[in-house]
Design a protein around this motif. Structure first.
Motif, PDB file in Angstrom:
ATOM      1  N   GLY A  17       5.889  -3.189  -8.263  1.00 55.59           N
ATOM      2  CA  GLY A  17       7.249  -2.675  -8.187  1.00 55.59           C
ATOM      3  C   GLY A  17       8.275  -3.760  -8.451  1.00 55.59           C
ATOM      4  O   GLY A  17       7.951  -4.906  -8.766  1.00 55.59           O
ATOM      5  N   VAL A  18       9.543  -3.370  -8.340  1.00 57.60           N
ATOM      6  CA  VAL A  18      10.668  -4.286  -8.519  1.00 57.60           C
ATOM      7  C   VAL A  18      11.569  -4.156  -7.294  1.00 57.60           C
ATOM      8  O   VAL A  18      11.827  -3.049  -6.815  1.00 57.60           O
ATOM      9  N   MET A  19      12.022  -5.283  -6.791  1.00 55.89           N
ATOM     10  CA  MET A  19      12.892  -5.290  -5.619  1.00 55.89           C
ATOM     11  C   MET A  19      14.259  -5.842  -6.011  1.00 55.89           C
ATOM     12  O   MET A  19      14.363  -6.913  -6.606  1.00 55.89           O
ATOM     13  N   LEU A  20      15.321  -5.116  -5.660  1.00 55.49           N
ATOM     14  CA  LEU A  20      16.691  -5.605  -5.793  1.00 55.49           C
ATOM     15  C   LEU A  20      17.245  -5.838  -4.394  1.00 55.49           C
ATOM     16  O   LEU A  20      17.108  -4.979  -3.524  1.00 55.49           O
ATOM     17  N   ILE A  21      17.840  -7.007  -4.182  1.00 51.93           N
ATOM     18  CA  ILE A  21      18.364  -7.369  -2.867  1.00 51.93           C
ATOM     19  C   ILE A  21      19.869  -7.560  -2.981  1.00 51.93           C
ATOM     20  O   ILE A  21      20.342  -8.301  -3.845  1.00 51.93           O
ATOM     21  N   LEU A  22      20.604  -6.897  -2.104  1.00 54.50           N
ATOM     22  CA  LEU A  22      22.067  -6.988  -2.078  1.00 54.50           C
ATOM     23  C   LEU A  22      22.463  -7.955  -0.965  1.00 54.50           C
ATOM     24  O   LEU A  22      22.178  -7.721   0.200  1.00 54.50           O
ATOM     25  N   PHE A  23      23.060  -9.089  -1.364  1.00 53.73           N
ATOM     26  CA  PHE A  23      23.464 -10.113  -0.406  1.00 53.73           C
ATOM     27  C   PHE A  23      24.973 -10.082  -0.206  1.00 53.73           C
ATOM     28  O   PHE A  23      25.735  -9.868  -1.151  1.00 53.73           O
ATOM     29  N   ASN A  24      25.397 -10.353   1.022  1.00 52.49           N
ATOM     30  CA  ASN A  24      26.809 -10.607   1.280  1.00 52.49           C
ATOM     31  C   ASN A  24      27.161 -11.999   0.773  1.00 52.49           C
ATOM     32  O   ASN A  24      26.343 -12.908   0.815  1.00 52.49           O
ATOM     33  N   ASN A  25      28.385 -12.163   0.278  1.00 54.53           N
ATOM     34  CA  ASN A  25      28.804 -13.469  -0.241  1.00 54.53           C
ATOM     35  C   ASN A  25      28.769 -14.563   0.818  1.00 54.53           C
ATOM     36  O   ASN A  25      28.850 -15.748   0.491  1.00 54.53           O
ATOM     37  N   SER A  26      28.660 -14.175   2.087  1.00 55.29           N
ATOM     38  CA  SER A  26      28.576 -15.178   3.143  1.00 55.29           C
ATOM     39  C   SER A  26      27.339 -16.050   3.000  1.00 55.29           C
ATOM     40  O   SER A  26      27.287 -17.138   3.579  1.00 55.29           O
ATOM     41  N   GLN A  71       0.829  -1.208   0.000  1.00 53.67           N
ATOM     42  CA  GLN A  71       0.000   0.000   0.000  1.00 53.67           C
ATOM     43  C   GLN A  71       0.862   1.256   0.000  1.00 53.67           C
ATOM     44  O   GLN A  71       0.596   2.210  -0.726  1.00 53.67           O
ATOM     45  N   ALA A  72       1.931   1.235   0.821  1.00 51.58           N
ATOM     46  CA  ALA A  72       2.794   2.414   0.895  1.00 51.58           C
ATOM     47  C   ALA A  72       3.484   2.677  -0.435  1.00 51.58           C
ATOM     48  O   ALA A  72       3.615   3.823  -0.868  1.00 51.58           O
ATOM     49  N   VAL A  73       3.944   1.625  -1.105  1.00 49.86           N
ATOM     50  CA  VAL A  73       4.643   1.802  -2.379  1.00 49.86           C
ATOM     51  C   VAL A  73       3.681   2.288  -3.454  1.00 49.86           C
ATOM     52  O   VAL A  73       3.987   3.193  -4.239  1.00 49.86           O
ATOM     53  N   MET A  74       2.487   1.701  -3.513  1.00 52.28           N
ATOM     54  CA  MET A  74       1.538   2.072  -4.566  1.00 52.28           C
ATOM     55  C   MET A  74       0.948   3.468  -4.369  1.00 52.28           C
ATOM     56  O   MET A  74       0.491   4.092  -5.331  1.00 52.28           O
ATOM     57  N   GLU A  75       0.951   3.971  -3.134  1.00 50.89           N
ATOM     58  CA  GLU A  75       0.356   5.277  -2.881  1.00 50.89           C
ATOM     59  C   GLU A  75       1.329   6.422  -3.115  1.00 50.89           C
ATOM     60  O   GLU A  75       0.986   7.583  -2.907  1.00 50.89           O
ATOM     61  N   GLN A  76       2.556   6.122  -3.535  1.00 54.70           N
ATOM     62  CA  GLN A  76       3.500   7.195  -3.834  1.00 54.70           C
ATOM     63  C   GLN A  76       3.018   8.012  -5.038  1.00 54.70           C
ATOM     64  O   GLN A  76       2.429   7.480  -5.983  1.00 54.70           O
ATOM     65  N   SER A  77       3.337   9.284  -4.979  1.00 56.91           N
ATOM     66  CA  SER A  77       2.992  10.150  -6.100  1.00 56.91           C
ATOM     67  C   SER A  77       4.034  10.038  -7.202  1.00 56.91           C
ATOM     68  O   SER A  77       5.119   9.495  -7.014  1.00 56.91           O
ATOM     69  N   GLU A  78       3.681  10.495  -8.365  1.00 53.08           N
ATOM     70  CA  GLU A  78       4.591  10.452  -9.519  1.00 53.08           C
ATOM     71  C   GLU A  78       5.833  11.298  -9.216  1.00 53.08           C
ATOM     72  O   GLU A  78       5.740  12.477  -8.881  1.00 53.08           O
ATOM     73  N   ASP A 120       9.336   1.567  -7.767  1.00 49.01           N
ATOM     74  CA  ASP A 120       7.899   1.446  -8.001  1.00 49.01           C
ATOM     75  C   ASP A 120       7.599   1.702  -9.478  1.00 49.01           C
ATOM     76  O   ASP A 120       8.511   1.852 -10.301  1.00 49.01           O
ATOM     77  N   LEU A 121       6.331   1.719  -9.834  1.00 49.94           N
ATOM     78  CA  LEU A 121       5.929   1.876 -11.225  1.00 49.94           C
ATOM     79  C   LEU A 121       5.781   3.336 -11.628  1.00 49.94           C
ATOM     80  O   LEU A 121       5.318   3.639 -12.735  1.00 49.94           O
ATOM     81  N   LYS A 122       6.182   4.275 -10.727  1.00 49.17           N
ATOM     82  CA  LYS A 122       6.025   5.696 -11.005  1.00 49.17           C
ATOM     83  C   LYS A 122       7.368   6.409 -11.085  1.00 49.17           C
ATOM     84  O   LYS A 122       7.433   7.628 -11.023  1.00 49.17           O
ATOM     85  N   GLY A 123       8.431   5.623 -11.167  1.00 45.83           N
ATOM     86  CA  GLY A 123       9.750   6.229 -11.319  1.00 45.83           C
ATOM     87  C   GLY A 123      10.441   6.563 -10.018  1.00 45.83           C
ATOM     88  O   GLY A 123      11.472   7.238 -10.030  1.00 45.83           O
ATOM     89  N   ASN A 124       9.918   6.114  -8.880  1.00 48.73           N
ATOM     90  CA  ASN A 124      10.536   6.393  -7.593  1.00 48.73           C
ATOM     91  C   ASN A 124      11.458   5.236  -7.185  1.00 48.73           C
ATOM     92  O   ASN A 124      11.210   4.080  -7.525  1.00 48.73           O
TER      93      ASN A 124
END
Length: 602
Positions: free
Chosen positions: A200-209, A87-94, A129-133
């Motif tokens: 939206g799209v999520m990128l996750i940064l993992f440690n090589n551990s 909800q928080a991500v989708m309610e962002q403004s352009e 998100d889908l609005k460029g944020n």
């Protein structure tokens, strides 16, 4: 003249010297012959055993990786399916300003704080998100700025045709801005709601551990190599941490299993295995020459022992009865006791030599086995307790309960009584599940919670679900376990109705029946559905679970918990029966003692 023709050693040495020389020569000859034969046989057996052990090691490591990566899937599932996050991500403004994004990032950081504690390998999360944020979450999320824009754009492009599954990418030096290389992995996935709506799209940064902590156990030799490939046959991790952009191809590797292949005149042992859950492929390679070099120690030991026997044989002859036979006899008796299962056996140490070391090692071994048996038993108990606690403690109960109360009054004030009723049902279910599992309740309270649960499911399937509860009023005060019916009904929605789009029918009935000669009465509860049903083989696996781990154990934990609780509390003739016809439906029958509230028994 005959006196001058003496036999070898006839009059030159005394008996003890001749005995030592003769036994030493025989020992050298026998040791040499047996050493060579043993070495040749051992070399063959050693190669087979090392190959088998190494294959089992890679299998165990891959299973651990599979389980840990699957945990990462569940962690990010919690984020993407979290209504507050979506909800928080989708309610962002352009193209929202930096202040709005900062407030949202702070709110989301608090929302997923527990997730970050449960998965310390996650260094940072970036959400598009889908609005460029762009939202950056986590203490090390700033490291996303170290990547080149082309690397991130390529990652986002690979995610477009996916359906929410992970996409992995290993990082090499060229993927970073100059002077900012670091030991990380990047994964991504689409963020989708329960209704499969992408937001939206999520990128996750993992440690090589994430991989290193498990795969480091493969370094049995200096030149051991291991590669981990994802479901798209892309290399995501290399044991030796190669930064070479030209990564090896999975297609060039040998097929699944263990195989020896010669490359450039050198024999290598390859193992290749695929994980069951996340589709990873682990390929390892080790030089056979390095493995076989260790086996040559046996030949060296045989030669050294033959030479050492020349010096020690005379001493052994004089003291063997006093220093060898008695300690060996004690050790043999101890071994026989251990073979009979008496792991508390200990031998008396009479010397501090090699035999004393064997005695100490034997005592340490039996003590270790005894501790392992106790630890395994204790661990099984702890796992069961943790399993039950995890069902109740996955969320902060007070926060969630107060939040549901807030939503109830909000919907009620807005006049949305239907939504308020659903929130109230969910709130009552939460309050009910927070009570101790071992505390008894009444069938009336259990059925009340089932009505709340079915009310929610009817809202989910308004036109395709028919639920009926037919239980006489006179047995409603019968005492039963808490959370006894709900796991069975929930399994019907998860498994029985998973491919059924319409005409879902569920029926819960209760009755009291005489048992045996009629002296006792039994409460019989039946939960039946018209779902997909199951085979007799699957029913047997549920009623008589194997002690070995199975891939879908989490899906059956509710049913198995109900069966086990009834079995432990009451025993025969009470228990659970399952009748099912594939394609027609399933009926679960529970037989319980008929005990009314207040301690009466019918």
């Amino acid at each position: 003249m005959n006196n001058n023709r003496r036999r070898p050693f006839g009059g030159t040495f005394n008996f003890s010297t001749k005995l030592i020389i003769a036994l030493s020569a025989a020992n050298i000859l026998i040791s040499s012959i047996t050493g060579i034969i043993t070495y040749r046989i051992h070399l063959s057996l050693f190669n087979d055993e090392v190959s088998r052990q190494y294959y089992m090691t890679t299998e165990q490591i891959l299973a651990q990786l599979d389980s840990r990566v699957n945990d990462m899937y569940r962690v990010t599932d919690y984020i993407t399916l979290n209504p507050s996050v979506s909800q928080a991500v989708m309610e962002q403004s352009e193209r929202s300003d930096s202040y709005e994004r900062m407030k949202l990032e702070q709110m989301l950081d608090k929302e997923i704080y527990q997730v970050r504690l449960d998965a310390p390998e996650i260094m940072g999360i970036r959400i598009y998100d889908l609005k460029g944020n762009i939202l950056n979450l986590g203490s090390f999320s700033g490291r996303f700025n170290n990547f080149t824009s082309s690397f991130l754009e390529d990652m986002l492009a690979r995610l477009e045709p996916t359906g929410g599954e992970y996409v992995w990418s290993r990082t090499v030096e060229s993927d970073f801005l100059q002077g900012t290389t670091t030991n990380v992995l990047l994964a991504g996935r689409l963020m989708r709601t329960i209704e499969l709506e992408t937001y939206g799209v999520m990128l996750i940064l993992f440690n090589n551990s994430l991989f290193e902590s498990h795969m480091k156990d493969l370094r049995i030799h200096e030149n051991t190599e291991a590669y981990l490939f994802d479901g798209e046959d892309r290399l995501v991790y290399s044991l030796n941490g190669s930064n070479d952009p030209q990564a090896p191809l999975l297609a060039d590797m040998p097929p699944a299993g263990s195989i020896v292949r010669k490359e450039h005149g050198v024999s290598y042992m390859y193992t290749r295995q695929e994980s069951e859950k996340v589709g990873f492929t682990l390929v390892s390679r080790v030089s056979m020459e390095q493995i076989q070099s260790e086996s040559r120690v046996i030949l060296q030991v045989a030669v050294a022992s033959a030479l050492a026997s020349l010096v020690s044989l005379s001493i052994i002859i004089t003291v063997i009865s006093r220093m060898l036979l008695r300690p060996l006899g004690s050790l043999v008796r101890g071994m026989r006791h251990v073979r009979e299962g008496k792991f508390d056996t200990r031998v008396v140490i009479r010397s501090r030599d090699e035999l004393g070391f064997l005695g100490e090692s034997f005592n340490n071994m039996t003590a270790h086995i005894e501790n392992l048996i106790y630890e395994m038993y204790e661990r099984k108990i702890n796992e069961k307790e943790a399993e039950l606690k995890a069902i109740q403690a996955q969320l902060n109960p007070h926060f969630l309960y107060n939040t549901l109360g807030m939503f109830f009054w909000k919907f009620y004030m807005l006049g949305d009584e239907r939504s308020a009723r659903l929130i109230n049902s969910l709130s009552e279910m939460l309050q009910y599940t927070l009570e101790p599992v071992g505390q008894m309740t009444t069938l009336r309270d259990e059925i009340k919670q089932m009505n709340n649960y079915l009310e929610i499911q009817k809202e989910r399937y308004p036109d395709s679900l028919t639920a009926e509860i037919a239980i006489p009023e006179e047995i409603m005060d019968c005492r039963v376990f808490r959370l006894l019916i709900q796991p069975i009904v929930e399994n019907a929605f998860i498994h029985a109705f998973h491919n059924k789009k319409t005409d879902r029918r569920l029926r819960i009935t209760g009755s009291v029946q005489p048992e045996g000669d009629g002296a006792d009465h039994v409460l019989v509860l039946e939960i039946s559905d018209n779902g997909c049903g199951m085979t007799q083989e699957k029913i047997d696996r549920i009623l008589n679970p194997s002690p070995e781990p199975v891939p879908d154990k989490r899906n059956r934990i509710g049913t198995e918990s109900v069966i086990r609780r009834i079995e432990l509390a009451y025993g025969a003739p009470y228990g659970v029966e399952i009748q099912s016809v594939p394609g027609e439906g399933t009926m679960v029958r529970m037989k319980l003692p008929y005990r009314l509230l207040g301690g009466e028994e019918a």
